[in-house]
Design an enzyme around this catalytic site. Sequence first.
Site, PDB file in Angstrom:
ATOM      1  N   GLY A  10       0.837  -1.200   0.000  1.00  9.67           N
ATOM      2  CA  GLY A  10       0.000   0.000   0.000  1.00  9.67           C
ATOM      3  C   GLY A  10       0.869   1.245   0.000  1.00  9.67           C
ATOM      4  N   ARG A  13       0.045   5.586  -1.963  1.00 10.36           N
ATOM      5  CA  ARG A  13      -0.877   6.675  -1.653  1.00 10.36           C
ATOM      6  C   ARG A  13      -1.152   6.710  -0.157  1.00 10.36           C
ATOM      7  NH1 ARG A  13      -6.673   4.613  -4.218  1.00 10.36           N
ATOM      8  NH2 ARG A  13      -6.948   2.783  -2.871  1.00 10.36           N
ATOM      9  N   GLY A  49      11.154   9.289  -7.815  1.00  9.61           N
ATOM     10  CA  GLY A  49      12.305   9.089  -8.674  1.00  9.61           C
ATOM     11  C   GLY A  49      12.756   7.651  -8.792  1.00  9.61           C
ATOM     12  N   VAL A  59      -1.942  -8.566  -2.170  1.00  9.91           N
ATOM     13  CA  VAL A  59      -1.323  -9.194  -1.002  1.00  9.91           C
ATOM     14  C   VAL A  59      -2.171 -10.325  -0.439  1.00  9.91           C
ATOM     15  CG1 VAL A  59      -0.051  -7.114  -0.389  1.00  9.91           C
ATOM     16  CG2 VAL A  59      -2.302  -7.524   0.650  1.00  9.91           C
ATOM     17  N   ASN A  85       1.473  -2.358   5.270  1.00 11.70           N
ATOM     18  CA  ASN A  85       0.567  -1.223   5.417  1.00 11.70           C
ATOM     19  C   ASN A  85      -0.742  -1.378   4.649  1.00 11.70           C
ATOM     20  OD1 ASN A  85      -0.125   1.768   5.792  1.00 11.70           O
ATOM     21  ND2 ASN A  85       0.088   1.625   3.572  1.00 11.70           N
ATOM     22  N   TYR A 154     -13.158  -5.756   9.987  1.00 13.32           N
ATOM     23  CA  TYR A 154     -11.979  -4.893  10.126  1.00 13.32           C
ATOM     24  C   TYR A 154     -11.383  -4.992  11.527  1.00 13.32           C
ATOM     25  CZ  TYR A 154      -9.033  -0.758   9.514  1.00 13.32           C
ATOM     26  OH  TYR A 154      -7.965   0.095   9.420  1.00 13.32           O
ATOM     27  N   ALA A 156     -11.656  -7.423  13.716  1.00 11.07           N
ATOM     28  CA  ALA A 156     -11.055  -8.742  13.920  1.00 11.07           C
ATOM     29  C   ALA A 156      -9.711  -8.850  13.213  1.00 11.07           C
ATOM     30  CB  ALA A 156     -12.005  -9.827  13.428  1.00 11.07           C
ATOM     31  N   LYS A 158      -7.574  -6.444  12.495  1.00 14.30           N
ATOM     32  CA  LYS A 158      -6.538  -5.637  13.133  1.00 14.30           C
ATOM     33  C   LYS A 158      -6.180  -6.172  14.528  1.00 14.30           C
ATOM     34  CE  LYS A 158      -5.790  -2.675   9.833  1.00 14.30           C
ATOM     35  NZ  LYS A 158      -4.495  -2.609   9.137  1.00 14.30           N
TER      36      LYS A 158
END
Length: 250
Positions: A10, A13, A49, A59, A85, A154, A156, A158
Site C-alpha cells: 500500500g 498513496r 524518482g 497481497v 501497510n 476490520y 477482527a 486488526k
Amino acid sequence: MTAPLAVVSGGTRGIGLAFSTRLVALGHRVVGLYHSDEEAARQAHAKLGDTFWPVRLDVADAADVERVTARIVAEHGGPTVLVNNAGRNIDRPLLEMSTKDWDRVLGTNLDGPFYLTRALAPAMLAQAGAGPGSVIVNVGATTGIRPRLNGVNYCASKAGLLQLTKCLALELAPRIRVNCLIPGMTWTDELVGRFNLDDPQARAAVLTEIPQGRIASTDDIADALEFLVGAGSAYLTGQKLIVDGGQFMW
C-alpha cells in the site's frame, strides 16, 4: 555500497506514500506495492524518482505474493525493512455482512502481512545476518483494541494483526524486530470521506476527542515509522506504538 531496500505494501498513496517518501529520504531504495490504482503508482514514481519502484500485487493472493516477492528479491536483493501497510475496509452490520466482505478484509489486512512476511523473511534474515538487523512494521488500527459498530471484519483483522506481530517478534528474534504502528485519526482522502471532515462541524466534533487538538498528518505517522526502523528503537520488539494525539490512552 548499495542502499538498503524497503518494501512497503500500500506504498503509493495515503499513509503508505508518506512511508515510502520518508524511507527514500532516509536513504532506502523502496518497492511500493499497490493493488490496482495505476495512476497513484505513476504519480508516486514521478515524485520519488528512480530509487522507488511501484509493483502491482494482490497481497491477499498467496501465489501472487510468492511470485512477485521472488522477482523483487532477484532484481533488488533482500529487504532490510518490510512495512505491512496495505489495508481494506468494508463496513456492514453483522447480519448484512457477506462472506465476501469478510474474506476480502481479512485477506488484505491479516493474510497479506502473513504472506508477505513468510515470503520475505528468509531474505531479510540473510540481510540481518550481515548487518545490524532487519525490521518489520505492521500497520494496525485503534479498532484492533477497541471495537466499533459495523466493523466486525476490520476490527477482527486488526486485532489478529496485533497477535501476529507478537508471534513474529518471538520467532524472528533477534535478527528481525517486529512491531505494530497504530495510527489514530490521520488526514487522508479516505478518512476525510469517511468522517466528512471537510465539514467544519463534523471536524470540530472529532477534535473534541483528541487532546492534541488536531488530526495527525501523514508526516506525523511517518515520524513514528522512522523511529521504529531506526537505531533508536533497537531494543524494541513485539510492541504496539499508538500515535493518536492521546485520543485512546490504552
